[in-house]
Design a protein around this motif. Sequence first.
Motif, mmCIF file in Angstrom:
data_model
loop_
_atom_site.group_PDB
_atom_site.id
_atom_site.type_symbol
_atom_site.label_atom_id
_atom_site.label_comp_id
_atom_site.label_asym_id
_atom_site.label_seq_id
_atom_site.Cartn_x
_atom_site.Cartn_y
_atom_site.Cartn_z
ATOM 1 N N ASP A 100 0.634 -1.280 -0.060
ATOM 2 C CA ASP A 100 -0.147 -0.095 0.065
ATOM 3 C C ASP A 100 0.803 1.255 -0.003
ATOM 4 O OD1 ASP A 100 0.922 -0.355 2.659
ATOM 5 O OD2 ASP A 100 -0.962 -0.106 3.413
ATOM 6 N N ILE A 101 1.300 1.623 -1.189
ATOM 7 C CA ILE A 101 2.087 2.825 -1.205
ATOM 8 C C ILE A 101 1.132 4.031 -2.199
ATOM 9 C CG2 ILE A 101 4.037 3.942 -2.478
ATOM 10 C CD1 ILE A 101 4.894 2.179 -0.380
ATOM 11 N N ALA A 102 1.190 5.028 -1.995
ATOM 12 C CA ALA A 102 0.301 6.192 -2.489
ATOM 13 C C ALA A 102 0.586 6.078 -3.920
ATOM 14 C CB ALA A 102 0.887 7.680 -2.077
ATOM 15 N N GLY A 103 -0.205 6.075 -4.726
ATOM 16 C CA GLY A 103 -0.157 6.190 -6.352
ATOM 17 C C GLY A 103 0.068 4.873 -6.886
ATOM 18 N N PHE A 104 0.182 3.769 -6.067
ATOM 19 C CA PHE A 104 -0.307 2.299 -6.579
ATOM 20 C C PHE A 104 -1.471 1.999 -6.432
ATOM 21 C CE2 PHE A 104 4.373 2.789 -6.232
ATOM 22 C CZ PHE A 104 4.978 1.877 -7.023
ATOM 23 N N PRO A 105 -2.063 0.823 -7.282
ATOM 24 C CA PRO A 105 -3.323 0.312 -6.813
ATOM 25 C C PRO A 105 -2.853 -0.748 -5.611
ATOM 26 C CG PRO A 105 -2.282 -0.652 -8.839
ATOM 27 C CD PRO A 105 -1.506 0.479 -8.592
ATOM 28 N N ASN A 106 -3.522 -1.087 -4.427
ATOM 29 C CA ASN A 106 -3.382 -1.915 -3.591
ATOM 30 C C ASN A 106 -3.242 -3.319 -4.191
ATOM 31 O OD1 ASN A 106 -3.474 0.249 -1.859
ATOM 32 N ND2 ASN A 106 -5.032 -0.469 -0.737
ATOM 33 N N MET A 107 -2.289 -3.907 -3.686
ATOM 34 C CA MET A 107 -1.883 -5.285 -4.127
ATOM 35 C C MET A 107 -2.194 -5.956 -2.771
ATOM 36 S SD MET A 107 0.964 -4.707 -6.843
ATOM 37 C CE MET A 107 1.345 -2.985 -6.696
ATOM 38 N N ALA A 108 -3.146 -6.778 -2.901
ATOM 39 C CA ALA A 108 -3.926 -7.640 -1.653
ATOM 40 C C ALA A 108 -2.744 -8.830 -1.167
ATOM 41 C CB ALA A 108 -5.215 -8.023 -1.867
ATOM 42 N N VAL A 109 -2.953 -9.095 0.031
ATOM 43 C CA VAL A 109 -2.260 -10.553 0.609
ATOM 44 C C VAL A 109 -2.729 -11.402 -0.413
ATOM 45 C CG1 VAL A 109 -2.539 -12.059 2.362
ATOM 46 C CG2 VAL A 109 -2.575 -9.733 2.989
ATOM 47 N N GLY A 110 -1.866 -12.337 -0.744
ATOM 48 C CA GLY A 110 -1.985 -13.641 -1.562
ATOM 49 C C GLY A 110 -1.721 -13.182 -2.988
ATOM 50 N N THR A 111 -1.684 -12.033 -3.559
ATOM 51 C CA THR A 111 -1.097 -11.781 -4.714
ATOM 52 C C THR A 111 0.499 -11.957 -5.128
ATOM 53 O OG1 THR A 111 -0.867 -9.399 -4.294
ATOM 54 C CG2 THR A 111 -3.021 -10.015 -5.529
ATOM 55 N N LEU A 112 0.840 -12.346 -6.226
ATOM 56 C CA LEU A 112 2.142 -12.829 -6.255
ATOM 57 C C LEU A 112 3.060 -11.689 -6.660
ATOM 58 C CD1 LEU A 112 1.401 -15.956 -8.481
ATOM 59 C CD2 LEU A 112 1.804 -15.847 -6.034
ATOM 60 N N VAL A 113 4.428 -11.921 -6.120
ATOM 61 C CA VAL A 113 5.579 -11.121 -6.522
ATOM 62 C C VAL A 113 6.653 -12.163 -7.073
ATOM 63 C CG1 VAL A 113 7.166 -9.757 -5.543
ATOM 64 C CG2 VAL A 113 5.038 -9.811 -4.535
ATOM 65 N N ASP A 114 7.278 -11.767 -8.206
ATOM 66 C CA ASP A 114 8.342 -12.261 -8.515
ATOM 67 C C ASP A 114 9.781 -11.845 -7.998
ATOM 68 O OD1 ASP A 114 6.956 -13.719 -10.381
ATOM 69 O OD2 ASP A 114 7.330 -12.406 -12.081
ATOM 70 N N LEU A 115 10.692 -12.919 -7.308
ATOM 71 C CA LEU A 115 11.849 -12.562 -6.743
ATOM 72 C C LEU A 115 12.821 -12.668 -7.802
ATOM 73 C CD1 LEU A 115 11.657 -13.749 -3.038
ATOM 74 C CD2 LEU A 115 10.660 -11.828 -4.209
ATOM 75 N N GLY A 116 13.827 -11.876 -7.837
ATOM 76 C CA GLY A 116 14.992 -12.101 -8.906
ATOM 77 C C GLY A 116 16.018 -10.804 -9.089
#
Length: 209
Positions: free
Chosen positions: A38-54
């Motif tokens: 939850d950063i201002a200017g971004f759509p909120n990305m909820a618990v459970g949504t995926l993130v790529d690490l790399g």
Amino acid sequence: MKLKHTLLAAAMLALPGIVNAELSFLTSSSVARTEIFDIAGFPNMAVGTLVDLGTLVTSHSGTITFTFLGQESGYTNSLQFPASGSSLFESNAVGTTISAMVNSVGAINFSFNELVSPSNSSASNGGVWGPNTSIGMIGQNMTVLSNSYRYVLGYNDSAGSATLGDWDDFVVGVNFASQIPEPEVYGMMMAGLGILGWAGRRRKHQTAV
Ligand SMILES: [Ca+2]
Ligand SMILES: [Ca+2]
């Protein structure tokens, strides 16, 4: 004529590839958020949504620009980009940029760091990730606060976990500018095709004679 058509088709296919391959994010694993992003200017990305690490890599030399996009952290984090001779800090205004020409290919030399105790942990791009830290890719070709970024990266600091967290503890946009202006690349390729066409016609002419 057939050779010329084949080369032309290959050039058409290759051109977008050249542009897109300059800056790439190599995913090592995908994990689910356990806290909201939850950063201002971004759509909120909820618990459970995926993130790529790399790892963020370049395929040839160019200018890399990092833009500070916000942070939500209990620690004091920063982004170090040694080639630029400077860093981005939480105290910077959102939209602050640092950039530098990078001549090497492969992993770009930058790191996210926690400047203050308790941990003094960090995560180096393509290198060592400190205890419970990681670099996540938040989005690609993403528009944030009216500016577009090839990649948006988020740091998960040691207050979370390497694979459990929100990746909003220090967020940056990354863009790449080729050292070869795109119109010049197109011009060179068209000139190359012209030479091939001339050679083809010349060969045909010689055969006829
Ligand atoms: Ca976190
Ligand atoms: Ca956070």
